[in-house]
Motif scaffolding. Structure first.
Motif, PDB file in Angstrom:
ATOM      1  N   LEU A  53       0.824  -1.211   0.000  1.00 54.89           N
ATOM      2  CA  LEU A  53       0.000   0.000   0.000  1.00 54.89           C
ATOM      3  C   LEU A  53       0.855   1.257   0.000  1.00 54.89           C
ATOM      4  O   LEU A  53       0.551   2.232  -0.688  1.00 54.89           O
ATOM      5  CB  LEU A  53      -0.941  -0.001   1.206  1.00 54.89           C
ATOM      6  CG  LEU A  53      -2.092  -0.991   1.163  1.00 54.89           C
ATOM      7  CD1 LEU A  53      -2.842  -0.999   2.489  1.00 54.89           C
ATOM      8  CD2 LEU A  53      -3.030  -0.662   0.018  1.00 54.89           C
ATOM      9  N   PHE A  54       1.923   1.274   0.788  1.00 57.16           N
ATOM     10  CA  PHE A  54       2.775   2.452   0.875  1.00 57.16           C
ATOM     11  C   PHE A  54       3.435   2.755  -0.463  1.00 57.16           C
ATOM     12  O   PHE A  54       3.387   3.889  -0.948  1.00 57.16           O
ATOM     13  CB  PHE A  54       3.838   2.261   1.963  1.00 57.16           C
ATOM     14  CG  PHE A  54       4.750   3.432   2.122  1.00 57.16           C
ATOM     15  CD1 PHE A  54       4.326   4.562   2.790  1.00 57.16           C
ATOM     16  CD2 PHE A  54       6.036   3.414   1.596  1.00 57.16           C
ATOM     17  CE1 PHE A  54       5.158   5.656   2.937  1.00 57.16           C
ATOM     18  CE2 PHE A  54       6.880   4.496   1.727  1.00 57.16           C
ATOM     19  CZ  PHE A  54       6.441   5.620   2.406  1.00 57.16           C
ATOM     20  N   VAL A  55       4.038   1.755  -1.083  1.00 60.10           N
ATOM     21  CA  VAL A  55       4.730   1.977  -2.360  1.00 60.10           C
ATOM     22  C   VAL A  55       3.735   2.358  -3.452  1.00 60.10           C
ATOM     23  O   VAL A  55       3.978   3.287  -4.234  1.00 60.10           O
ATOM     24  CB  VAL A  55       5.563   0.738  -2.752  1.00 60.10           C
ATOM     25  CG1 VAL A  55       6.096   0.854  -4.158  1.00 60.10           C
ATOM     26  CG2 VAL A  55       6.704   0.547  -1.764  1.00 60.10           C
ATOM     27  N   SER A  56       2.596   1.684  -3.504  1.00 57.56           N
ATOM     28  CA  SER A  56       1.608   2.032  -4.532  1.00 57.56           C
ATOM     29  C   SER A  56       1.020   3.419  -4.274  1.00 57.56           C
ATOM     30  O   SER A  56       0.739   4.155  -5.221  1.00 57.56           O
ATOM     31  CB  SER A  56       0.506   0.978  -4.600  1.00 57.56           C
ATOM     32  OG  SER A  56      -0.218   0.931  -3.393  1.00 57.56           O
ATOM     33  N   GLY A  57       0.866   3.793  -3.014  1.00 53.76           N
ATOM     34  CA  GLY A  57       0.369   5.134  -2.696  1.00 53.76           C
ATOM     35  C   GLY A  57       1.338   6.224  -3.091  1.00 53.76           C
ATOM     36  O   GLY A  57       0.944   7.256  -3.649  1.00 53.76           O
ATOM     37  N   VAL A  58       2.621   6.013  -2.832  1.00 54.28           N
ATOM     38  CA  VAL A  58       3.626   7.004  -3.231  1.00 54.28           C
ATOM     39  C   VAL A  58       3.673   7.126  -4.744  1.00 54.28           C
ATOM     40  O   VAL A  58       3.715   8.239  -5.289  1.00 54.28           O
ATOM     41  CB  VAL A  58       5.016   6.631  -2.655  1.00 54.28           C
ATOM     42  CG1 VAL A  58       6.106   7.457  -3.286  1.00 54.28           C
ATOM     43  CG2 VAL A  58       5.029   6.804  -1.148  1.00 54.28           C
ATOM     44  N   MET A  59       3.621   6.000  -5.435  1.00 54.23           N
ATOM     45  CA  MET A  59       3.663   6.046  -6.897  1.00 54.23           C
ATOM     46  C   MET A  59       2.403   6.702  -7.466  1.00 54.23           C
ATOM     47  O   MET A  59       2.477   7.412  -8.473  1.00 54.23           O
ATOM     48  CB  MET A  59       3.848   4.647  -7.468  1.00 54.23           C
ATOM     49  CG  MET A  59       5.225   4.084  -7.185  1.00 54.23           C
ATOM     50  SD  MET A  59       5.508   2.510  -7.949  1.00 54.23           S
ATOM     51  CE  MET A  59       6.218   3.055  -9.488  1.00 54.23           C
ATOM     52  N   THR A  60       1.264   6.501  -6.832  1.00 55.25           N
ATOM     53  CA  THR A  60       0.031   7.131  -7.296  1.00 55.25           C
ATOM     54  C   THR A  60       0.047   8.624  -7.006  1.00 55.25           C
ATOM     55  O   THR A  60      -0.434   9.422  -7.810  1.00 55.25           O
ATOM     56  CB  THR A  60      -1.190   6.476  -6.619  1.00 55.25           C
ATOM     57  OG1 THR A  60      -1.160   5.075  -6.867  1.00 55.25           O
ATOM     58  CG2 THR A  60      -2.488   7.053  -7.144  1.00 55.25           C
ATOM     59  N   SER A  90       7.741  10.078 -12.253  1.00 55.36           N
ATOM     60  CA  SER A  90       8.535  10.752 -11.225  1.00 55.36           C
ATOM     61  C   SER A  90       9.108   9.749 -10.229  1.00 55.36           C
ATOM     62  O   SER A  90      10.245   9.908  -9.765  1.00 55.36           O
ATOM     63  CB  SER A  90       7.677  11.780 -10.489  1.00 55.36           C
ATOM     64  OG  SER A  90       7.253  12.789 -11.358  1.00 55.36           O
ATOM     65  N   SER A  91       8.327   8.734  -9.899  1.00 62.60           N
ATOM     66  CA  SER A  91       8.814   7.705  -8.970  1.00 62.60           C
ATOM     67  C   SER A  91       9.989   6.948  -9.569  1.00 62.60           C
ATOM     68  O   SER A  91      10.995   6.714  -8.889  1.00 62.60           O
ATOM     69  CB  SER A  91       7.696   6.714  -8.642  1.00 62.60           C
ATOM     70  OG  SER A  91       6.632   7.355  -8.020  1.00 62.60           O
ATOM     71  N   LEU A  92       9.868   6.559 -10.835  1.00 63.66           N
ATOM     72  CA  LEU A  92      10.959   5.847 -11.489  1.00 63.66           C
ATOM     73  C   LEU A  92      12.208   6.717 -11.595  1.00 63.66           C
ATOM     74  O   LEU A  92      13.325   6.229 -11.406  1.00 63.66           O
ATOM     75  CB  LEU A  92      10.525   5.348 -12.866  1.00 63.66           C
ATOM     76  CG  LEU A  92       9.523   4.196 -12.860  1.00 63.66           C
ATOM     77  CD1 LEU A  92       9.086   3.865 -14.276  1.00 63.66           C
ATOM     78  CD2 LEU A  92      10.096   2.985 -12.169  1.00 63.66           C
ATOM     79  N   GLN A  93      12.033   7.996 -11.886  1.00 61.40           N
ATOM     80  CA  GLN A  93      13.187   8.897 -11.943  1.00 61.40           C
ATOM     81  C   GLN A  93      13.854   9.014 -10.578  1.00 61.40           C
ATOM     82  O   GLN A  93      15.076   9.052 -10.482  1.00 61.40           O
ATOM     83  CB  GLN A  93      12.767  10.280 -12.434  1.00 61.40           C
ATOM     84  CG  GLN A  93      12.477  10.333 -13.910  1.00 61.40           C
ATOM     85  CD  GLN A  93      11.975  11.704 -14.336  1.00 61.40           C
ATOM     86  OE1 GLN A  93      11.685  12.564 -13.510  1.00 61.40           O
ATOM     87  NE2 GLN A  93      11.871  11.905 -15.640  1.00 61.40           N
ATOM     88  N   PHE A  94      13.049   9.085  -9.514  1.00 56.85           N
ATOM     89  CA  PHE A  94      13.599   9.204  -8.165  1.00 56.85           C
ATOM     90  C   PHE A  94      14.366   7.950  -7.766  1.00 56.85           C
ATOM     91  O   PHE A  94      15.485   8.017  -7.269  1.00 56.85           O
ATOM     92  CB  PHE A  94      12.475   9.478  -7.162  1.00 56.85           C
ATOM     93  CG  PHE A  94      12.937   9.501  -5.735  1.00 56.85           C
ATOM     94  CD1 PHE A  94      13.688  10.554  -5.250  1.00 56.85           C
ATOM     95  CD2 PHE A  94      12.620   8.458  -4.879  1.00 56.85           C
ATOM     96  CE1 PHE A  94      14.112  10.581  -3.933  1.00 56.85           C
ATOM     97  CE2 PHE A  94      13.041   8.472  -3.566  1.00 56.85           C
ATOM     98  CZ  PHE A  94      13.786   9.531  -3.088  1.00 56.85           C
TER      99      PHE A  94
END
Length: 129
Positions: A43-50, A56-60
């Motif tokens: 949930l945390f990772v999917s929430g940050v990516m959403t 932006s997540s992939l670039q980070f």
């Protein structure tokens, strides 16, 4: 300020991130419960990516300076999923600290503005660089 507007997708992302933190917290409280920690991580990772977007997540995460933190966080995520929660959470914590090392000064300034926590920062000299 297009990036700061709150649309429905960002609200959903913040909700997923919040539930992820909630499950992670209770996973630790219940003596590193594998199921709660795994659900919290997902949930945390999917929430940050959403919230910030997939690109932006992939670039980070693929930035050269964040490689060590990304690998550590990924290994910890995998270890939690396969059933080694204590070692996995330790690796994730290390990776999270490395990934967020560029934000600590911003986080410190934000924490100083919170009423009780800001007083503690000033009282114990935590605002010193």
């Amino acid at each position: 300020m297009v990036g700061l507007e709150m649309n429905e997708l960002k609200k959903i992302g913040l909700g997923l991130t919040g539930f992820g933190v909630f499950f992670l917290f209770f996973g630790v409280i219940f003596f590193f419960d594998k199921g709660l920690l795994a659900v919290g991580n997902i949930l945390f990772v999917s929430g940050v990516m959403t919230t910030i977007g997939v690109q932006s997540s992939l670039q980070f995460f693929t930035k050269r300076g964040n490689f060590k933190g990304t690998v550590s966080f990924g290994i910890g995520f995998f270890l939690v999923i396969i059933g080694w929660p204590v070692i996995g959470m330790a690796a994730e914590a290390y990776g999270f600290i490395i990934l967020c090392s560029g934000f600590w000064s911003t986080i410190s300034v934000f924490m100083q503005k919170i009423p009780v926590i800001g007083w503690l920062f000033q009282r114990f000299g935590l605002n010193q660089p």
